[in-house]
Design a protein around this motif. Structure first.
Motif, PDB file in Angstrom:
ATOM      1  N   GLY A   1       0.816  -1.217   0.000  1.00  0.00           N
ATOM      2  CA  GLY A   1       0.000   0.000   0.000  1.00  0.00           C
ATOM      3  C   GLY A   1       0.844   1.259   0.000  1.00  0.00           C
ATOM      4  O   GLY A   1       0.459   2.280  -0.569  1.00  0.00           O
ATOM      5  N   GLY A   2       2.020   1.169   0.632  1.00  0.00           N
ATOM      6  CA  GLY A   2       2.916   2.323   0.690  1.00  0.00           C
ATOM      7  C   GLY A   2       3.482   2.695  -0.668  1.00  0.00           C
ATOM      8  O   GLY A   2       3.994   3.801  -0.867  1.00  0.00           O
TER       9      GLY A   2
ATOM     10  N   GLN B   1       4.160  11.450   1.323  1.00  0.00           N
ATOM     11  CA  GLN B   1       3.852  10.965  -0.016  1.00  0.00           C
ATOM     12  C   GLN B   1       2.430  11.326  -0.433  1.00  0.00           C
ATOM     13  O   GLN B   1       2.171  11.623  -1.587  1.00  0.00           O
ATOM     14  CB  GLN B   1       3.981   9.431  -0.043  1.00  0.00           C
ATOM     15  CG  GLN B   1       5.391   8.938   0.022  1.00  0.00           C
ATOM     16  CD  GLN B   1       6.101   9.225  -1.270  1.00  0.00           C
ATOM     17  OE1 GLN B   1       5.799   8.631  -2.301  1.00  0.00           O
ATOM     18  NE2 GLN B   1       7.006  10.160  -1.247  1.00  0.00           N
ATOM     19  N   LEU B   2       1.528  11.272   0.517  1.00  0.00           N
ATOM     20  CA  LEU B   2       0.126  11.525   0.194  1.00  0.00           C
ATOM     21  C   LEU B   2      -0.212  13.013   0.244  1.00  0.00           C
ATOM     22  O   LEU B   2      -1.128  13.472  -0.428  1.00  0.00           O
ATOM     23  CB  LEU B   2      -0.778  10.778   1.180  1.00  0.00           C
ATOM     24  CG  LEU B   2      -0.634   9.262   1.177  1.00  0.00           C
ATOM     25  CD1 LEU B   2      -1.525   8.649   2.247  1.00  0.00           C
ATOM     26  CD2 LEU B   2      -0.980   8.675  -0.184  1.00  0.00           C
TER      27      LEU B   2
ATOM     28  N   GLN C   1      -1.458  20.650   5.340  1.00  0.00           N
ATOM     29  CA  GLN C   1      -2.574  21.433   4.776  1.00  0.00           C
ATOM     30  C   GLN C   1      -3.541  20.587   3.950  1.00  0.00           C
ATOM     31  O   GLN C   1      -4.256  21.123   3.095  1.00  0.00           O
ATOM     32  CB  GLN C   1      -2.050  22.594   3.905  1.00  0.00           C
ATOM     33  CG  GLN C   1      -0.976  23.447   4.534  1.00  0.00           C
ATOM     34  CD  GLN C   1      -1.431  24.139   5.797  1.00  0.00           C
ATOM     35  OE1 GLN C   1      -2.533  24.668   5.849  1.00  0.00           O
ATOM     36  NE2 GLN C   1      -0.602  24.113   6.821  1.00  0.00           N
ATOM     37  N   VAL C   2      -3.569  19.278   4.172  1.00  0.00           N
ATOM     38  CA  VAL C   2      -4.571  18.460   3.481  1.00  0.00           C
ATOM     39  C   VAL C   2      -5.914  18.721   4.171  1.00  0.00           C
ATOM     40  O   VAL C   2      -5.993  18.659   5.398  1.00  0.00           O
ATOM     41  CB  VAL C   2      -4.192  16.960   3.569  1.00  0.00           C
ATOM     42  CG1 VAL C   2      -5.275  16.089   2.963  1.00  0.00           C
ATOM     43  CG2 VAL C   2      -2.859  16.718   2.864  1.00  0.00           C
TER      44      VAL C   2
ATOM     45  N   ASN D   1      -2.284   8.548  -5.999  1.00  0.00           N
ATOM     46  CA  ASN D   1      -2.315   9.982  -5.694  1.00  0.00           C
ATOM     47  C   ASN D   1      -1.777  10.808  -6.860  1.00  0.00           C
ATOM     48  O   ASN D   1      -2.351  11.821  -7.265  1.00  0.00           O
ATOM     49  CB  ASN D   1      -1.450  10.205  -4.448  1.00  0.00           C
ATOM     50  CG  ASN D   1      -1.893  11.400  -3.651  1.00  0.00           C
ATOM     51  OD1 ASN D   1      -3.083  11.653  -3.544  1.00  0.00           O
ATOM     52  ND2 ASN D   1      -0.958  12.141  -3.118  1.00  0.00           N
ATOM     53  N   ARG D   2      -0.653  10.361  -7.405  1.00  0.00           N
ATOM     54  CA  ARG D   2      -0.030  11.094  -8.515  1.00  0.00           C
ATOM     55  C   ARG D   2      -0.878  11.026  -9.773  1.00  0.00           C
ATOM     56  O   ARG D   2      -0.996  12.000 -10.517  1.00  0.00           O
ATOM     57  CB  ARG D   2       1.363  10.523  -8.801  1.00  0.00           C
ATOM     58  CG  ARG D   2       2.390  10.853  -7.754  1.00  0.00           C
ATOM     59  CD  ARG D   2       3.774  10.719  -8.345  1.00  0.00           C
ATOM     60  NE  ARG D   2       3.954   9.448  -9.032  1.00  0.00           N
ATOM     61  CZ  ARG D   2       4.314   8.325  -8.435  1.00  0.00           C
ATOM     62  NH1 ARG D   2       4.504   8.299  -7.142  1.00  0.00           N
ATOM     63  NH2 ARG D   2       4.477   7.211  -9.122  1.00  0.00           N
ATOM     64  N   LEU D   3      -1.437   9.846 -10.032  1.00  0.00           N
ATOM     65  CA  LEU D   3      -2.278   9.697 -11.219  1.00  0.00           C
ATOM     66  C   LEU D   3      -3.497  10.619 -11.119  1.00  0.00           C
ATOM     67  O   LEU D   3      -3.926  11.201 -12.116  1.00  0.00           O
ATOM     68  CB  LEU D   3      -2.724   8.235 -11.371  1.00  0.00           C
ATOM     69  CG  LEU D   3      -1.615   7.233 -11.706  1.00  0.00           C
ATOM     70  CD1 LEU D   3      -2.159   5.808 -11.659  1.00  0.00           C
ATOM     71  CD2 LEU D   3      -1.026   7.506 -13.093  1.00  0.00           C
ATOM     72  N   GLU D   4      -3.996  10.758  -9.898  1.00  0.00           N
ATOM     73  CA  GLU D   4      -5.158  11.636  -9.695  1.00  0.00           C
ATOM     74  C   GLU D   4      -4.749  13.096  -9.902  1.00  0.00           C
ATOM     75  O   GLU D   4      -5.457  13.867 -10.550  1.00  0.00           O
ATOM     76  CB  GLU D   4      -5.727  11.421  -8.298  1.00  0.00           C
ATOM     77  CG  GLU D   4      -7.089  12.077  -8.125  1.00  0.00           C
ATOM     78  CD  GLU D   4      -7.782  11.684  -6.832  1.00  0.00           C
ATOM     79  OE1 GLU D   4      -7.145  11.015  -5.991  1.00  0.00           O
ATOM     80  OE2 GLU D   4      -8.955  12.058  -6.663  1.00  0.00           O
TER      81      GLU D   4
END
Lengths: 112, 239
Positions: free
Chosen positions: A46-47, B57-58, B20-21, A54-57
């Motif tokens: 998942g990591g 990352q997110l 800031q999400v 996220n990047r594709l979005e």
């Protein structure tokens, strides 16, 4: 060593593989991970998977929508955008050309 | 969900908020990841890596989301085109994130203990084809981090390709900040000597302006073309 090599191979194509999991319709994180594992690509953590989604979005190639569940936590469902479908088609072609070149070279080198 | 899982997601949510999400997105992300774990049956740290690094990352790849700002280290260094990619790989592995290139073309880097990530870099020629390069690299997670003349540098956390990879221990900041090799010095010195010779010849009236100026101009274009060709030849399309 073998795991390192597979990780390195996946590096260049994981985004396309994730997009390819959405061509038949929307899907969610675990289902995408399972589809990749069933395709013989190994267990994608998942990591690794979620930053790719996220990047594709962010790039507008997929759209995510969170839906609450009646029981348990909700899930985020992803679907391919037109731009994503177009990107997948173009980049898949480039990858397959590369794959063919590698296969031809390895075959010429005596690998069956 | 176990107590450990709760602690992990609390840390993750806190880090996302700090980046800031929006609250709604943070809650949805935590719920989605909880559902993911319910199906895999794995522990969150094992599946996603350290919470702070995963949040970075997110949350738009901002690793400095936790810890006092004063803890962040900065470092500015430079290298010639024969050594830059090799050294970016080395220093990226040590957690140095290039934030920008300054006016002198030096790499301005930042690193935050506890949340530092391993970074990978690539160099591309962008003159006249910026959109094509960005369109190709951005979907793969590459983010522009600076430009110098006709080439641009891109960065990406290694976790994007190799899974979570936060650094537990950080090597000390390098003492050296100049990495100009023999080739780099030779080219620079050769160019400087040529310019000086032409200017001396001009001011000592051995050479006319009508000759000195075009020679300088042609030399500048020639030098630019040669460097560009060198960069193009040394670019490895597989990296």
């Amino acid at each position: 060593m073998a795991a390192d090599r597979r990780s390195s191979w996946l590096k260049g194509v994981l985004d396309l593989l994730v997009l390819s999991c959405l061509t038949a319709g929307e899907s969610y994180g675990y289902e995408i991970s399972r589809a990749l594992a069933e395709a013989g690509l190994g267990q994608i953590k998942g990591g690794t998977l979620y930053p790719v989604l996220n990047r594709l979005e962010q790039a507008g190639l997929v759209v995510g929508e969170f839906r609450a569940a009646e029981r348990g936590p909700g899930r985020r469902y992803y679907r391919l955008t037109d731009k994503g479908r177009e990107h997948l088609g173009a980049e898949s072609g480039a990858w397959l050309d590369f794959h063919t070149a590698v296969r031809n070279k390895l075959s010429a080198g005596g690998t069956p | 969900m176990t107590t450990d899982d709760t602690g992990y997601f609390e840390e993750l949510a806190s880090a996302l908020r700090a980046a800031q999400v929006p609250e709604e997105q943070t809650a949805a992300t935590v719920a989605d990841l909880t559902a993911y774990l319910a199906e895999t049956g794995t522990a969150p740290e094992e599946e996603f890596g350290p919470a702070a690094a995963f949040a970075a990352q997110l949350g738009a790849a901002a690793p400095a989301v936790t810890g006092p700002p004063g803890e962040a280290e900065t470092w500015t260094w430079t290298a010639d085109i024969y050594n830059d990619r090799r050294l970016l790989a080395v220093h990226g592995d040590h957690g140095w994130e290039v934030e920008r290139l300054d006016a002198l073309g030096r790499f301005v880097c930042r690193r935050t203990p506890r949340t530092a990530l391993r970074w990978e870099y690539r160099r591309e020629i962008v003159g006249g084809r910026r959109e094509e390069v960005l369109g190709r690299l951005v979907p793969e997670g590459w983010e522009p981090c600076g430009e110098w003349f006709f080439y641009a540098y891109f960065k990406r956390p290694k976790a994007a390709s190799a899974g979570p990879a936060a650094l537990d221990t950080l090597p000390a900041r390098p003492v050296r900040s100049w990495y100009i090799g023999v080739k780099g010095w030779t080219v620079s010195a050769g160019w400087l000597v040529a310019v000086v010779l032409i200017l001396v010849a001009y001011y000592s009236r051995h050479v006319d302006f009508a000759i000195a100026f075009p020679v300088l101009l042609a030399g500048t274009f020639g030098m630019t073309y040669w460097v560009r060709r060198t960069v193009a030849r040394s670019s490895d399309p597989a990296t």
